[in-house]
Enzyme design. Structure first.
Site, PDB file in Angstrom:
ATOM      1  CB  SER A   1     -21.843 -13.368  -5.125  1.00 36.82           C
ATOM      2  OG  SER A   1     -21.459 -13.514  -6.221  1.00 36.82           O
TER       3      SER A   1
ATOM      4  CB  THR B   1     -20.558  -4.528  -1.661  1.00 41.84           C
ATOM      5  OG1 THR B   1     -21.370  -3.801  -1.094  1.00 41.84           O
ATOM      6  CG2 THR B   1     -19.432  -4.514  -0.806  1.00 41.84           C
ATOM      7  CB  ALA B   2     -23.705  -1.339  -5.210  1.00 46.00           C
ATOM      8  NE  ARG B   3     -23.379  -4.492 -11.349  1.00 47.46           N
ATOM      9  CZ  ARG B   3     -23.355  -5.623 -10.549  1.00 47.46           C
ATOM     10  NH1 ARG B   3     -22.643  -5.795  -9.457  1.00 47.46           N
ATOM     11  NH2 ARG B   3     -24.031  -6.885 -11.086  1.00 47.46           N
TER      12      ARG B   3
ATOM     13  CG  HIS C   1     -17.744  -7.933  -9.001  1.00 46.45           C
ATOM     14  ND1 HIS C   1     -18.186  -7.110  -9.845  1.00 46.45           N
ATOM     15  CD2 HIS C   1     -18.579  -8.334  -8.212  1.00 46.45           C
ATOM     16  CE1 HIS C   1     -19.386  -7.177  -9.802  1.00 46.45           C
ATOM     17  NE2 HIS C   1     -19.794  -8.053  -8.855  1.00 46.45           N
TER      18      HIS C   1
ATOM     19  CG  ASP D   1     -16.233  -6.741  -4.098  1.00 49.91           C
ATOM     20  OD1 ASP D   1     -14.969  -7.408  -4.501  1.00 49.91           O
ATOM     21  OD2 ASP D   1     -17.370  -7.421  -4.400  1.00 49.91           O
TER      22      ASP D   1
ATOM     23  CD  GLU E   1     -16.228  -4.676 -11.332  1.00 49.07           C
ATOM     24  OE1 GLU E   1     -16.459  -5.706 -11.515  1.00 49.07           O
ATOM     25  OE2 GLU E   1     -16.845  -3.998 -10.427  1.00 49.07           O
TER      26      GLU E   1
HETATM   27  C1  8YV Z   1     -22.154 -11.511  -9.175  1.00 49.53           C
HETATM   28  C2  8YV Z   1     -22.924  -9.349  -8.310  1.00 49.53           C
HETATM   29  O1  8YV Z   1     -21.043 -12.499  -8.900  1.00 49.53           O
HETATM   30  O2  8YV Z   1     -25.022 -10.730  -8.537  1.00 49.53           O
HETATM   31  C3  8YV Z   1     -24.493  -9.578  -8.751  1.00 49.53           C
HETATM   32  O3  8YV Z   1     -25.173  -8.592  -9.483  1.00 49.53           O
HETATM   33  O4  8YV Z   1     -22.609  -8.401  -8.766  1.00 49.53           O
HETATM   34  C4  8YV Z   1     -21.990 -10.502  -8.282  1.00 49.53           C
HETATM   35  O5  8YV Z   1     -21.826 -10.867  -6.825  1.00 49.53           O
HETATM   36  C5  8YV Z   1     -22.009 -11.448 -10.618  1.00 49.53           C
HETATM   37  O6  8YV Z   1     -22.840 -10.513 -11.261  1.00 49.53           O
HETATM   38  C6  8YV Z   1     -22.118 -12.736 -11.452  1.00 49.53           C
HETATM   39  O7  8YV Z   1     -22.631 -12.595 -12.446  1.00 49.53           O
END
Ligand code: 8YV
Length: 321
Positions: free
Chosen positions: A290, A238-240, A287, A264, A269
Site C-alpha cells: 500500500s 502480497t497478502a501475509r 511489504h 512482498d 518481517e
Molecule cells: C499496510 C497491509 O501498509 O493494510 C494492510 O493490511 O498489509 C499494508 O499494506 C500496513 O498493514 C500498515 O499498517
C-alpha cells in the site's frame, strides 16, 4: 465544551493525516517513527481514548487485556487485522476498525509488479546491471517465463483479489479462482471458479494469494499443495507471510518445482528467512503493497473517519470488532 478525545498514534503517518489528527484530537504523534515496545505503548495509552495502530503494533490477547480502561477504540491503519486479537477486543468492548477498499489498487499494482518481476527475472537483471556485471548479450541470456496468455489462479477474491483479476485482463490471462463463495462473473473478471484449493492449483501457471491471515489460513500454501501446481509455476504473495509454509516454498524454489516467487510479505518481517536472500529466483519487496502517497493518505483518512464515527456515537463504517 467537552475535551477532544486523546488518540495515541502508533507510527509516523502522512503529513495531511497528522494535520487532521492534530486538528480534531488531542493526538500524541510519533515523530521519530519509533516502534514502541508493548509496555511503553500500554503506558502511553493510560488515560487515552483510542489507539491508531499499524500492523506493527501487535495487539494480541494478553496486550489487549492489559489496555487501560480508558481505551475505547483501536483504529487500524491497515486492511489486515491479524495483528489484533478481535475476540479479546470484543470481550473488552473495544471497537476495532480497518481500512478496506482504499489500498486495493496499490496492492494489486504490487502483485502485478511481483508477477512480472518474478517471471521476467527483473531482480536478477537489475542486480546484474547495477553491479556492472552485465558484460554481453546472447539469445540465451536471462530467459524468463512469458506472462501473456498464461493461466493465473487467485486464492481469495476479496477487494484486492478482484482488483488484481481486473488489472491483468490486458495481459490476456485465463483466470481461475478459489474463494469461500462463487462470485458473479463480472466481479470475478469472468474467472473460472474452483470449489477447493486442490481443484484450483493444477490450473495455475501463476498463483497469487489474496486471503487474510487467520488461524484457518496459516500455512495454507504447504508442500502438498505446491506439489499440485504445474512444474515451473510462479507464486506471488502480497497478502501475509503467515499463509505460506516458507520451508516448503524455499524447498520448491530450490528444486525448480517453482520457477520463481514474487514476495512482498514474509512470516517474520523484517527479519526474513536468510535462505530467501540466497535464492536468485525470488523477487522480493519490503511489504510495499500500500506504499504510495495517495493510498497512505487515503488509509489515514479512512482510519480517522472511523474514529470520528466512534466519538460521535455513530457506527464506524469499517468495524471489524
Ligand atoms: C499496510 C497491509 O501498509 O493494510 C494492510 O493490511 O498489509 C499494508 O499494506 C500496513 O498493514 C500498515 O499498517
Amino acid at each position: 465544551m467537552s475535551q477532544k478525545p486523546i488518540v495515541i498514534v502508533g507510527r509516523k503517518l502522512p503529513e495531511a493525516v497528522e494535520a487532521r489528527l492534530a486538528r480534531d484530537y488531542r493526538a500524541q504523534l510519533n515523530d521519530e517513527d519509533r516502534l514502541y515496545a508493548t509496555d511503553e505503548l500500554i503506558a502511553r495509552l493510560e488515560g487515552a481514548d483510542a489507539l491508531l495502530a499499524c500492523h506493527t503494533e501487535r495487539m494480541d490477547a494478553a496486550t489487549i487485556e492489559r489496555l487501560p480502561k480508558s481505551v475505547r477504540a483501536i483504529a487500524n491503519f491497515s486492511v489486515g487485522v491479524d495483528h489484533v486479537d478481535l475476540t479479546a477486543a470484543k470481550r473488552r468492548g473495544i471497537v476495532v476498525t480497518n481500512t478496506p477498499d482504499v489500498l486495493s489498487d496499490a496492492t494489486a499494482e504490487i502483485a502485478l509488479l511481483l508477477m512480472l518481476g518474478a517471471a521476467r527475472r527483473a531482480g536478477e537483471g537489475e542486480r546484474l546491471v547495477r553491479a556492472g556485471a552485465w558484460k554481453s548479450w546472447s539469445p540465451a541470456f536471462m530467459l524468463g517465463t512469458q506472462v501473456t496468455g498464461k493461466r493465473l489462479g487467485l486464492i481469495g477474491m476479496g477487494r484486492v483479489g478482484r482488483t488484481f483479476a481486473h488489472m491483468v485482463r490486458g495481459l490476456g490471462m485465463q483466470l481461475h479462482y478459489h474463494n469461500r463463495r462463487r462470485l458473479p462473473a463480472e466481479q470475478a473478471a469472468n474467472g473460472i471458479y474452483h470449489e477447493t484449493i486442490e481443484d484450483l492449483l493444477p490450473h495455475c501457471d501463476f498463483l497469487s494469494l489474496h486471503c487474510p491471515a487467520t488461524p484457518e489460513t496459516n500455512d495454507l500454501l504447504n508442500a502438498q499443495r505446491i506439489a499440485l501446481l504445474p512444474d515451473g509455476a510462479i507464486v506471488v504473495n502480497t497478502a501475509r507471510g503467515a499463509i505460506v509454509d516458507e520451508d516448503a516454498l524455499i524447498a520448491a524454489l530450490r528444486t525448480g518445482k517453482l520457477a520463481a516467487a514474487g514476495l512482498d510479505v514474509f512470516k517474520n518481517e523484517p527479519d526474513i528467512r536468510p535462505e530467501f536472500r540466497g535464492l536468485d529466483n525470488v523477487f522480493m519487496l519490503p511489504h510495499l503493497g500500500s506504499a504510495t502517497h495517495e493510498t497512505r493518505d487515503a488509509m489515514g483518512f479512512r482510519a480517522l473517519d472511523n474514529l470520528d464515527a466512534v466519538f460521535a456515537g455513530r457506527e464506524p463504517g469499517d468495524r471489524v470488532a
